[in-house]
Write a protein that holds these residues in place. Structure first.
Motif, PDB file in Angstrom:
ATOM      1  N   THR A  61       0.580  -0.972  -0.277  1.00 52.02           N
ATOM      2  CA  THR A  61      -0.109   0.234   0.067  1.00 52.02           C
ATOM      3  C   THR A  61       0.910   1.864  -0.120  1.00 52.02           C
ATOM      4  O   THR A  61       0.793   2.306  -1.072  1.00 52.02           O
ATOM      5  CB  THR A  61      -0.860  -0.025   1.221  1.00 52.02           C
ATOM      6  OG1 THR A  61      -1.651  -0.900   1.174  1.00 52.02           O
ATOM      7  CG2 THR A  61      -1.739   1.126   0.937  1.00 52.02           C
ATOM      8  N   TRP A  62       2.212   1.786   0.566  1.00 52.08           N
ATOM      9  CA  TRP A  62       2.473   2.406   0.879  1.00 52.08           C
ATOM     10  C   TRP A  62       3.635   2.682  -0.376  1.00 52.08           C
ATOM     11  O   TRP A  62       3.466   4.093  -0.983  1.00 52.08           O
ATOM     12  CB  TRP A  62       3.783   2.219   1.717  1.00 52.08           C
ATOM     13  CG  TRP A  62       4.541   3.649   2.518  1.00 52.08           C
ATOM     14  CD1 TRP A  62       5.658   3.741   2.384  1.00 52.08           C
ATOM     15  CD2 TRP A  62       4.577   4.597   2.367  1.00 52.08           C
ATOM     16  NE1 TRP A  62       6.121   5.010   2.093  1.00 52.08           N
ATOM     17  CE2 TRP A  62       5.153   5.756   2.198  1.00 52.08           C
ATOM     18  CE3 TRP A  62       2.831   5.516   2.711  1.00 52.08           C
ATOM     19  CZ2 TRP A  62       5.321   7.213   2.467  1.00 52.08           C
ATOM     20  CZ3 TRP A  62       3.158   6.693   2.679  1.00 52.08           C
ATOM     21  CH2 TRP A  62       3.814   7.748   2.927  1.00 52.08           C
ATOM     22  N   ARG A  63       3.797   1.520  -1.055  1.00 51.69           N
ATOM     23  CA  ARG A  63       4.372   1.881  -2.287  1.00 51.69           C
ATOM     24  C   ARG A  63       3.946   2.177  -3.391  1.00 51.69           C
ATOM     25  O   ARG A  63       3.910   2.932  -4.311  1.00 51.69           O
ATOM     26  CB  ARG A  63       5.013   0.665  -2.828  1.00 51.69           C
ATOM     27  CG  ARG A  63       6.162   0.102  -3.312  1.00 51.69           C
ATOM     28  CD  ARG A  63       6.735  -0.483  -4.271  1.00 51.69           C
ATOM     29  NE  ARG A  63       5.954  -1.720  -4.171  1.00 51.69           N
ATOM     30  CZ  ARG A  63       5.781  -3.487  -4.032  1.00 51.69           C
ATOM     31  NH1 ARG A  63       6.168  -3.302  -2.205  1.00 51.69           N
ATOM     32  NH2 ARG A  63       5.012  -3.614  -3.780  1.00 51.69           N
ATOM     33  N   VAL A  64       2.339   2.028  -3.594  1.00 54.67           N
ATOM     34  CA  VAL A  64       1.859   2.329  -4.360  1.00 54.67           C
ATOM     35  C   VAL A  64       1.388   4.108  -3.819  1.00 54.67           C
ATOM     36  O   VAL A  64       1.336   4.931  -4.971  1.00 54.67           O
ATOM     37  CB  VAL A  64       0.090   2.208  -4.056  1.00 54.67           C
ATOM     38  CG1 VAL A  64      -0.777   2.308  -5.293  1.00 54.67           C
ATOM     39  CG2 VAL A  64       0.018   0.789  -4.227  1.00 54.67           C
ATOM     40  N   ILE A  65       0.994   4.210  -2.352  1.00 54.92           N
ATOM     41  CA  ILE A  65       1.139   5.757  -2.163  1.00 54.92           C
ATOM     42  C   ILE A  65       1.798   6.806  -2.541  1.00 54.92           C
ATOM     43  O   ILE A  65       1.452   7.993  -2.818  1.00 54.92           O
ATOM     44  CB  ILE A  65       0.418   5.830  -0.539  1.00 54.92           C
ATOM     45  CG1 ILE A  65      -0.910   4.999  -0.306  1.00 54.92           C
ATOM     46  CG2 ILE A  65      -0.077   6.987  -0.202  1.00 54.92           C
ATOM     47  CD1 ILE A  65      -1.617   5.007   1.065  1.00 54.92           C
ATOM     48  N   GLU A  66       2.729   6.002  -1.999  1.00 57.72           N
ATOM     49  CA  GLU A  66       4.306   6.841  -2.599  1.00 57.72           C
ATOM     50  C   GLU A  66       4.429   6.945  -3.868  1.00 57.72           C
ATOM     51  O   GLU A  66       4.785   7.874  -4.411  1.00 57.72           O
ATOM     52  CB  GLU A  66       5.480   6.290  -2.094  1.00 57.72           C
ATOM     53  CG  GLU A  66       7.124   7.347  -1.617  1.00 57.72           C
ATOM     54  CD  GLU A  66       7.371   6.273  -1.098  1.00 57.72           C
ATOM     55  OE1 GLU A  66       8.492   7.105  -0.191  1.00 57.72           O
ATOM     56  OE2 GLU A  66       7.342   5.387  -1.273  1.00 57.72           O
ATOM     57  N   SER A  67       4.411   6.297  -4.535  1.00 54.29           N
ATOM     58  CA  SER A  67       4.342   7.135  -6.259  1.00 54.29           C
ATOM     59  C   SER A  67       3.081   7.582  -7.279  1.00 54.29           C
ATOM     60  O   SER A  67       3.302   8.599  -7.372  1.00 54.29           O
ATOM     61  CB  SER A  67       4.304   5.265  -6.827  1.00 54.29           C
ATOM     62  OG  SER A  67       3.207   4.319  -6.775  1.00 54.29           O
ATOM     63  N   LEU A  68       1.582   7.545  -6.116  1.00 52.89           N
ATOM     64  CA  LEU A  68       1.027   8.520  -6.157  1.00 52.89           C
ATOM     65  C   LEU A  68       1.330   9.312  -6.242  1.00 52.89           C
ATOM     66  O   LEU A  68       0.976  10.971  -6.966  1.00 52.89           O
ATOM     67  CB  LEU A  68       0.018   7.934  -5.492  1.00 52.89           C
ATOM     68  CG  LEU A  68      -1.734   8.141  -5.877  1.00 52.89           C
ATOM     69  CD1 LEU A  68      -1.837   7.777  -7.962  1.00 52.89           C
ATOM     70  CD2 LEU A  68      -2.610   7.745  -5.668  1.00 52.89           C
ATOM     71  N   ALA A  69       1.805  10.240  -4.953  1.00 58.50           N
ATOM     72  CA  ALA A  69       2.274  11.194  -4.439  1.00 58.50           C
ATOM     73  C   ALA A  69       3.401  12.219  -5.660  1.00 58.50           C
ATOM     74  O   ALA A  69       3.150  12.556  -5.615  1.00 58.50           O
ATOM     75  CB  ALA A  69       2.435  11.093  -2.917  1.00 58.50           C
ATOM     76  N   ALA A  70       4.332  10.794  -5.723  1.00 52.07           N
ATOM     77  CA  ALA A  70       5.156  11.271  -6.847  1.00 52.07           C
ATOM     78  C   ALA A  70       5.118  11.864  -7.618  1.00 52.07           C
ATOM     79  O   ALA A  70       5.138  13.030  -8.586  1.00 52.07           O
ATOM     80  CB  ALA A  70       6.510  10.531  -6.850  1.00 52.07           C
TER      81      ALA A  70
END
Ligand code: UDP
Ligand code: MG
Length: 339
Positions: A61-70
Motif C-alpha cells: 500500500t505505501w509503495r502505491v501511495i508513495e508513487s501516486l504522491a510522486a
C-alpha cells in the motif's frame, strides 16, 4: 465558500476540499479509488486534494501511495509507524491537512464501499450551509449474519445507554472547516469518529447511500477488533454501565436482607435446614456479579490510564507533500481562520 484573507488573497480556483482516506492493506484498489473520486469531484468544479494515510500496512500500500504522491502533487501521503487502527488513521489524516487551506474535508473508505457517486450530493448539502454532512447507510451491503446482528446489538445498546442514535451511521462524512477546527481541539486519545462528530454539534444533514461491494481485497477487521471498538464506543459515551454495577449491588442487598431475615427466623424457631445448595448458588451468583462489576470498572480505569499517559493517538513515520498538496490544489496563500 471561498473567502478572502486579510491580504485580500482569493483562492485561485473555486472551493478547496481535502479528501481523507485511511488505508490498511489496500494496495489492490487505492489508486483506482482516487481515480474514481477524481471523476466525480472534477465535474462538481471543486479544487481538491487527497490525504492518503497508510495505517501501517504490510503489503505494498505505501509503495502505491508513495508513487501516486510522486506523480501527483495534489496527493499528500502519510505513513503511520505501525497499524494504529482506522480511528487513529482518520485522526492522522485530519491532523495532516491544514485547516487554513481547506474549506471542508471528506472522510471516506479506501475500498469504494462509500460510493463516490454520493460526493456531489454531500457537496450540495454543504453548499446549502450545513456544517456536517453524513452518509447514512440504507443497506449495509454484503455482510455476515454475525456482523449484522453484532452491529444491531451494538447500536441499540449504545442508543439505550448514551442516548446517541447512530443507527446506520457511517464514517463517510463531510466536515466544514469550522468543524475541523473544533475536532482538532479535542484532546482525548480514544476517539470514535462516528460518534464524536455529532457530539461536536453544528448544523447537520444526512445523505442516504447503499454500501457498495468492496472494490478488492477483504475487510481487515477481526471480530475481536470490532468487539473492542464497540466497548470503546459505549464506554466513551456513557458511564451508565458503572451505575448498573451500583444497581446490581442494591438488588443483591435487597435479596440478602430477605434471605437474612428468613435464615434468622428459621434459626430462632429451631428449624434451620442445611441449605447447602442455596449457599453454593449464592456464592456463584454473587461471585460472578462481583467479577463482572470489577471488569466494567476495570475498563473505565484502563481508559483513564490511557488518557493520563497522554501518548499520541498515532505516530507518523513519514509524509510526502504535506503542504505542497494544498498549494497545488489551487491555493496560493492560507486563508484567515474562520471567525
Ligand atoms: N482501515 C484502516 N486501519 C485498519 C483497518 C481498516 O485504516 O486497521 C481502513 C481500510 O483500509 C478502509 C476503512 O478503514 O479504508 C474501512 O475498513 P474495512 O473496509 O476493512 O472495514 P468495513 O468496510 O468492513 O467496515
Ligand atoms: Mg470496507
Amino acid at each position: 465558500m471561498p473567502q478572502s484573507d486579510s491580504d485580500g488573497v482569493i483562492p485561485t480556483k473555486t472551493i478547496q476540499i481535502s479528501v481523507v482516506i485511511p488505508a490498511f492493506e489496500e494496495e489492490l484498489q487505492i489508486e483506482r479509488t482516487v481515480e474514481v473520486i477524481d471523476a466525480h469531484l472534477r465535474p462538481a468544479g471543486v479544487a481538491h486534494q487527497y490525504i492518503l494515510v497508510d495505517d501501517g500496512s504490510r503489503d505494498g500500500t505505501w509503495r502505491v501511495i508513495e508513487s501516486l504522491a510522486a506523480r501527483r502533487p495534489d496527493v499528500c501521503a502519510v505513513r503511520l509507524s505501525r497499524n494504529f487502527g482506522k480511528e487513529a488513521a482518520i485522526c492522522a489524516g485530519l491532523q495532516a491537512l491544514h485547516p487554513e487551506f481547506s474549506d471542508a474535508c471528506i472522510v471516506m473508505d479506501a475500498d469504494l464501499q462509500h460510493p463516490p457517486e454520493v460526493l456531489p450530493r454531500l457537496l450540495a448539502k454543504w453548499r446549502e450551509g450545513f456544517h456536517i454532512v453524513e452518509g447514512v447507510k440504507i443497506s449495509r451491503g454484503r455482510e455476515s449474519i454475525a456482523n449484522r446482528i453484532g452491529a444491531r446489538v451494538f447500536y441499540r445498546t449504545l442508543g439505550r445507554l448514551s442516548g446517541v442514535n447512530l443507527d446506520n451511521a457511517s464514517d463517510l462524512k463531510l466536515l466544514d472547516r469550522k468543524v475541523l477546527e473544533s475536532w482538532n481541539r479535542l484532546s482525548e486519545k480514544n476517539t470514535f469518529f462516528r460518534g464524536l462528530v455529532p457530539w461536536l454539534g453544528f448544523s447537520h444533514a444526512t445523505v442516504p447511500f447503499d454500501v457498495a461491494e468492496r472494490a478488492g481485497g477483504t475487510s481487515k477487521w477481526s471480530k475481536l477488533q470490532l468487539a473492542r471498538l464497540a466497548v470503546n464506543a459505549i464506554t466513551s459515551f456513557s458511564s451508565l454501565p458503572l451505575q448498573i454495577v451500583t444497581i446490581l449491588g442494591l438488588c443483591f442487598l435487597a435479596g440478602s436482607l430477605v434471605l437474612g431475615i428468613q435464615t434468622l427466623y428459621m434459626y430462632l424457631s429451631g428449624i434451620a435446614v442445611t441449605g447447602f445448595t442455596t449457599v453454593i448458588l449464592l456464592l456463584l451468583i454473587i461471585g460472578s456479579a462481583i467479577m463482572i462489576s470489577l471488569g466494567i470498572i476495570g475498563i473505565y480505569i484502563s481508559k483513564i490510564f490511557d488518557e493520563v499517559k497522554g501518548r499520541p493517538r498515532f505516530i507518523v513515520a513519514e509524509t510526502v507533500h504535506a503542504r505542497e498538496a494544498a498549494r497545488v490544489a489551487g491555493l496560493t496563500s492560507p486563508r484567515a481562520p474562520s471567525p
